[in-house]
Design an enzyme around this catalytic site. Structure first.
Site, PDB file in Angstrom:
ATOM      1  N   SER A 214      48.103  43.133  27.643  1.00  0.00           N
ATOM      2  CA  SER A 214      47.513  42.979  26.314  1.00  0.00           C
ATOM      3  C   SER A 214      48.550  43.044  25.204  1.00  0.00           C
ATOM      4  O   SER A 214      48.524  42.243  24.258  1.00  0.00           O
ATOM      5  CB  SER A 214      46.448  44.060  26.095  1.00  0.00           C
ATOM      6  OG  SER A 214      45.447  44.001  27.078  1.00  0.00           O
TER       7      SER A 214
ATOM      8  N   ASP B 214      52.857  50.129  35.334  1.00  0.00           N
ATOM      9  CA  ASP B 214      51.808  49.196  34.934  1.00  0.00           C
ATOM     10  C   ASP B 214      50.726  49.992  34.234  1.00  0.00           C
ATOM     11  O   ASP B 214      50.168  50.930  34.810  1.00  0.00           O
ATOM     12  CB  ASP B 214      51.257  48.495  36.183  1.00  0.00           C
ATOM     13  CG  ASP B 214      50.199  47.450  35.868  1.00  0.00           C
ATOM     14  OD1 ASP B 214      49.908  47.237  34.681  1.00  0.00           O
ATOM     15  OD2 ASP B 214      49.676  46.843  36.819  1.00  0.00           O
TER      16      ASP B 214
ATOM     17  N   SER C 185      51.161  40.713  33.056  1.00  0.00           N
ATOM     18  CA  SER C 185      49.881  40.575  33.747  1.00  0.00           C
ATOM     19  C   SER C 185      49.147  39.401  33.116  1.00  0.00           C
ATOM     20  O   SER C 185      49.177  39.234  31.889  1.00  0.00           O
ATOM     21  CB  SER C 185      49.053  41.847  33.582  1.00  0.00           C
ATOM     22  OG  SER C 185      47.696  41.609  33.898  1.00  0.00           O
TER      23      SER C 185
ATOM     24  N   GLY D 243      49.330  50.036  29.842  1.00  0.00           N
ATOM     25  CA  GLY D 243      49.605  50.480  28.488  1.00  0.00           C
ATOM     26  C   GLY D 243      51.025  50.273  28.016  1.00  0.00           C
ATOM     27  O   GLY D 243      51.453  50.913  27.043  1.00  0.00           O
TER      28      GLY D 243
ATOM     29  N   ASP E 227      46.620  40.610  39.000  1.00  0.00           N
ATOM     30  CA  ASP E 227      45.844  41.823  39.236  1.00  0.00           C
ATOM     31  C   ASP E 227      44.609  41.452  40.053  1.00  0.00           C
ATOM     32  O   ASP E 227      43.616  40.954  39.502  1.00  0.00           O
ATOM     33  CB  ASP E 227      45.435  42.458  37.907  1.00  0.00           C
ATOM     34  CG  ASP E 227      46.633  42.985  37.139  1.00  0.00           C
ATOM     35  OD1 ASP E 227      47.216  43.979  37.582  1.00  0.00           O
ATOM     36  OD2 ASP E 227      46.974  42.397  36.096  1.00  0.00           O
TER      37      ASP E 227
ATOM     38  N   PHE F 235      41.045  47.845  34.537  1.00  0.00           N
ATOM     39  CA  PHE F 235      40.842  47.100  33.303  1.00  0.00           C
ATOM     40  C   PHE F 235      42.144  47.038  32.507  1.00  0.00           C
ATOM     41  O   PHE F 235      42.943  47.975  32.539  1.00  0.00           O
ATOM     42  CB  PHE F 235      39.759  47.753  32.425  1.00  0.00           C
ATOM     43  CG  PHE F 235      38.403  47.772  33.049  1.00  0.00           C
ATOM     44  CD1 PHE F 235      37.577  46.658  32.991  1.00  0.00           C
ATOM     45  CD2 PHE F 235      37.953  48.901  33.712  1.00  0.00           C
ATOM     46  CE1 PHE F 235      36.329  46.664  33.578  1.00  0.00           C
ATOM     47  CE2 PHE F 235      36.696  48.925  34.301  1.00  0.00           C
ATOM     48  CZ  PHE F 235      35.878  47.795  34.231  1.00  0.00           C
ATOM     49  N   GLY F 236      42.324  45.943  31.772  1.00  0.00           N
ATOM     50  CA  GLY F 236      43.460  45.827  30.874  1.00  0.00           C
ATOM     51  C   GLY F 236      43.174  46.536  29.559  1.00  0.00           C
ATOM     52  O   GLY F 236      42.032  46.902  29.256  1.00  0.00           O
TER      53      GLY F 236
END
Length: 240
Positions: free
Chosen positions: A213, A190, A17, A192, A44, A152-153
Site C-alpha cells: 500500500s 512483510d 506486493s 506495514g 500474496d 490483509f494489506g
C-alpha cells in the site's frame, strides 16, 4: 556448524506486493513495477482458511509471467501448501515461501520445493518464535519475518518485531548457515513497510523489504517510491 567459505554481503532488495494493484490489468501492473526498478514481485497467495482472504491462483500468476522478467515469489498463506507446490512453480514462481505454522513436516515441504527447481523460503507470523526455523536454515535461501498478522494489506507495522529480526540475524550468523544455495540467507520483512518504518526493519537486519500500500501511495509514481524506499533502507541496513 556450516564451515563453508564466507558469503557475499546481502544487498537491499525492494519487493512490491501486488495486492494494491489493479486486478483488471495485472500484467500491465507487473510490467510497470519492473520498469520502476523493483528487485522481484511478491504474490500474496491466500486461501480463506489460513488467513481470512482469497487472492491469486496459479493461473492468474501464469498469465502475468510473460509481462515481467523479474523474479516472482509466491507467499503461500495457505493451510495446506503441499498440494499447491507444483502448480505455483509451474506458473513461474521462482521462490515459494512456506509458513512454518501451516505445515506439519516443514523439512519435507521445503525439500520438495527445491526438488521442483525453485528457491525455498520459510515465513513466521508475529507470535511465532525464531526457534521454529532454527533447524531448517540449511534448506532455505530466505526467512520472512511477518511484521503484521497476515491476511490483509494496509495494516500497521508491528515495531516490536525488530528485536526478533535482529535475533534471527544473530541465529543465522552463529550457526554459520549459508542457506540452501550457499550464497547466504536473506531476511525479508512483510507488513506495514513504508518510508517511516523501512529504516527500523533494515537497521534490525532485514535486507528484503516488501511494500504494498505504501509504495502505491507515492504521488510521484512507482519509480520514485522504489528509489526512496531503497535509499532509506540502504542508509539504515545493518549487514552483520
Amino acid at each position: 556448524m556450516n564451515t563453508s567459505s564466507p558469503t557475499a554481503p546481502r544487498s537491499i532488495q525492494i519487493v512490491p506486493s501486488v495486492l494494491p494493484a489493479d486486478f483488471a490489468r495485472l500484467g500491465e501492473e507487473c510490467a510497470a513495477l519492473e520498469a520502476a526498478g523493483v528487485d522481484r514481485i511478491q504474490w500474496d497467495v491466500m486461501d480463506g482458511v489460513f488467513v481470512p482472504n482469497l487472492t491469486f491462483g496459479p493461473d492468474v500468476i501464469a498469465a502475468c509471467r510473460p509481462h515481467a522478467s523479474v523474479m516472482f515469489e509466491a507467499h503461500l498463506m495457505v493451510a495446506d501448501p503441499d498440494p499447491m507446490l507444483d502448480a505455483y512453480v509451474g506458473a513461474g514462481c521462482e521462490m515459494l515461501i512456506i509458513h512454518a505454522e501451516s505445515i506439519t513436516h516443514l523439512h519435507r515441504t521445503l525439500s520438495r520445493v527445491a526438488e521442483l527447481g525453485a528457491q525455498a523460503a520459510v515465513a513466521i507470523n508475529p507470535s511465532t518464535p525464531i526457534d521454529a526455523v532454527a533447524h531448517v536454515l540449511d534448506l532455505v535461501d530466505m526467512v520472512l519475518v511477518m511484521t503484521v498478522n497476515p491476511g490483509f494489506g494496509g495494516q500497521a507495522y508491528i515495531a516490536t518485531m525488530e528485536p526478533k529480526i535482529a535475533a534471527l540475524q544473530q541465529l543465522i550468523s552463529v550457526n554459520g548457515s549459508a542457506g540452501a544455495s550457499g550464497a547466504g540467507i536473506d531476511i525479508e520483512v512483510d507488513g506495514g513497510i513504508s518510508a517511516e518504518t523501512i529504516g527500523g526493519a533494515a537497521a534490525a537486519g532485514a535486507n528484503v523489504l516488501v511494500s504494498g500500500s505504501a509504495l502505491y501511495r507515492y504521488e510521484e509514481g512507482l519509480a520514485h517510491g522504489v528509489a526512496d524506499l531503497r535509499c532509506r533502507a540502504e542508509a539504515a541496513f545493518r549487514a552483520e
